[in-house]
Design an enzyme around this catalytic site. Sequence first.
Site, PDB file in Angstrom:
ATOM      1  N   ARG A 145     -14.280   8.226  14.316  1.00 37.16           N
ATOM      2  CA  ARG A 145     -13.196   9.121  13.888  1.00 37.16           C
ATOM      3  C   ARG A 145     -13.753  10.473  13.718  1.00 37.16           C
ATOM      4  NH1 ARG A 145     -11.046  11.171   9.358  1.00 37.16           N
ATOM      5  NH2 ARG A 145     -12.263  10.088   7.985  1.00 37.16           N
ATOM      6  N   HIS A 186     -18.025   5.772   4.878  1.00 40.76           N
ATOM      7  CA  HIS A 186     -16.863   6.440   4.470  1.00 40.76           C
ATOM      8  C   HIS A 186     -15.357   5.728   4.868  1.00 40.76           C
ATOM      9  CE1 HIS A 186     -14.293   9.848   3.710  1.00 40.76           C
ATOM     10  NE2 HIS A 186     -14.364  10.007   5.142  1.00 40.76           N
ATOM     11  N   GLU A 217      -5.128   3.352   8.178  1.00 37.65           N
ATOM     12  CA  GLU A 217      -6.538   2.818   8.229  1.00 37.65           C
ATOM     13  C   GLU A 217      -6.643   1.352   8.091  1.00 37.65           C
ATOM     14  OE1 GLU A 217     -10.986   3.572   6.280  1.00 37.65           O
ATOM     15  OE2 GLU A 217      -9.162   4.350   5.145  1.00 37.65           O
ATOM     16  N   ARG A 241     -19.342  13.150  13.294  1.00 38.04           N
ATOM     17  CA  ARG A 241     -19.983  12.377  12.076  1.00 38.04           C
ATOM     18  C   ARG A 241     -21.050  11.516  12.396  1.00 38.04           C
ATOM     19  NH1 ARG A 241     -14.258  11.620   8.530  1.00 38.04           N
ATOM     20  NH2 ARG A 241     -14.410  13.817   7.808  1.00 38.04           N
ATOM     21  N   GLY A 281       0.756  -1.143  -0.169  1.00 36.98           N
ATOM     22  CA  GLY A 281       0.071  -0.046   0.063  1.00 36.98           C
ATOM     23  C   GLY A 281       0.927   1.257  -0.074  1.00 36.98           C
ATOM     24  N   LEU A 309      -0.843   7.471   2.021  1.00 36.03           N
ATOM     25  CA  LEU A 309      -0.203   8.418   2.829  1.00 36.03           C
ATOM     26  C   LEU A 309       0.525   7.634   3.867  1.00 36.03           C
ATOM     27  CD1 LEU A 309      -2.608  11.473   3.526  1.00 36.03           C
ATOM     28  CD2 LEU A 309      -0.561  11.326   2.102  1.00 36.03           C
ATOM     29  N   GLY A 334       1.326   4.265   3.759  1.00 38.02           N
ATOM     30  CA  GLY A 334       2.510   3.416   3.099  1.00 38.02           C
ATOM     31  C   GLY A 334       3.479   4.055   2.502  1.00 38.02           C
TER      32      GLY A 334
END
Length: 667
Positions: free
Chosen positions: A464, A430, A454, A338, A41, A44, A46
């Site tokens: 989150r 999401h 993630e 959220r 991966g 961001l 990885g």
Amino acid sequence: MGIFESHSPKGPLADKWVNHKNKIDLVNPANKRNIDIIVVGTGLAGGSAAATLAELGYNVKTFCYQDSPRRAHSIAAQGGINAAKNYQGDGDSVYRLFYDTIKGGDYRSRESNVYRLAEVSGNIIDQCVAQGVPFAREYGGLLDNRSFGGVLVSRTFYAKGQTGQQLLLGAYSAMNRQINRGKIKSFNRHEMLDIVKVDGKARGIIARNLVTGELERHSAHAVVIASGGYGNVFYLSTNAMGSNVTAGWKIHKKGAYFANPCFTQIHPTCIPVSGDHQSKLTLMSESLRNDGRIWVPKNIEDAKAIREGKKKPTELSEDERDYYLERRYPAFGNLVPRDVASRAAKERCDAGYGVNKTGEAVYLDFSAAIMRYGKEAATTQHLSNPSEDQIIKLGKEVVEAKYGNLFQMYEKIVDQNPYETPMMIYPAVHYTMGGVWVDYNLQTTIPGCYAIGEANFSDHGANRLGASALMQGLADGYFVLPYTIGNYLSQDIRTGAISTKTAEFDAAEKEVRERLEKFVNNNGTKSVDHFHKILGKIMWNKVGMARNAEGLREAISEISALREEFWKDVKVPGNAQEMNPELEKAGRVADFLELGELFAKDALDRKESCGGHFREEYQTEEGEALRDDENFMYVAAWEYTGNPSEAILHKEELEYEDIEVKTRSYK
């Protein structure tokens, strides 16, 4: 069931990370040249990890299924990245960021990890500025900030509505420097299909070249999983269509515990579903809630008239609008977390106040912000007695400067001008707070196998806060893993190169090949998407925003039956020795069909409501989440046994020494 430890350091919370770094073992530069690390991966997490590890001197191999690391789903993040720099002078601090994150996660995250995240957050901004990330700046030259849900300060750094893209380009440029030096070997259009363990340790992977279909063996002294989340188990989500759980699920099946799969986030500001033709949903950044006001009609007759096209939202006066978040949560208003905003929108729509044809949408309205900004601009420009048209024009210019690309995206998709008429939004899947269990060092229960970003469960608890995903991914990649992985690799300085010509690699490749051949030789009658869509509907209807015991039991049974039918009747055209996107999808959906069952099992087992996990049986009189701290203040880490329904639960008890655990309130 077992109870196990996180290996969090002892001592005062504020000193844990510093003391831990001072005491862990290191690898000297000469020895790093002899150690190989695989990173699966290149988003961001990885990308930043690969660049940093290579900069330190390790030999790194990176793998991504995209044609370039620039296509990682991190690029889709819009609104910003949190950091406790207190540039606004509004009282922010490392402790306040830590507190907001713990509270936002409904007290279901590990205290030591979250404090470390807050502690290194400021370093991330400095690193990214040095890389040339074009963060927005205010008049005085300092980096600008805005607010996100669940906080009372402005701590979110942003680059218009393209923050993820700009941060990813920064990490990618750092990767490219190391590729040019020969310290990173980049394997694009490759998918990890299994992990290889030797003597119980992670020693490599089996990857498929997605262009040629060839299976490849790659060895290393450690394997890092940075493959993102599993939101596409719902089929419709804001994730890129290729986002999947395969890397995380393969290591789970080889011994890595999977933690809190039911902690999945429903984002409140997504463009509503328009029909069965859709394959994904589009997110409208949470940053829009800084200035947009969310409402539905006060009178159900008005809502019905709008749905039937007999009335326009602009025809309703202020008195005819219900700004329900401002009404229910006056302290935070439209910037509640959220999960709270999502459930509130669902409640209004379920009550009949939805505003699109399906009745599943609410309004996000910028008219008040346009007027407010317009009046401010007229004042600063010393316009005397400006007309309403002048004020609106000036206000639109300010809003366009802040959110223009988001408004443009909305208009292209919906064919409505959001400057003139309110946006329509509705919650959608999401982000996944659950993921592979890791300890304080980010190591899974497989020695030598790490999970970051993630892909792991560690920092966000049951919900989150906005702008924290980018923060966690870059914290793990730039400032945590490069320290902690050395503690493990210090034992490997005499190991030498890991051979791929061993019985363990033979067995892993054989297993992968047989699985691929089973797909292409199946001769079924139904497409992969057929099964994925059915799974998605089961998940959304019975394991979605609201869950109950009866629905969860039905979901477990239905998913199990669907998985059995999938293996009997899925049709995968082509063969395994060529480029074959349907074969790629088949493997990923097979993993989703197992994950979905464990997801529902985890939700059924957790007899409480917390954050994004809302059990209808456990709610307050006001309809808020009702936690059970006495019985469920733990991380649920599941061990694979061959069948998701028979997974073994292990508990990591959560202890809060520096924070008071109390009912979460945003009123």
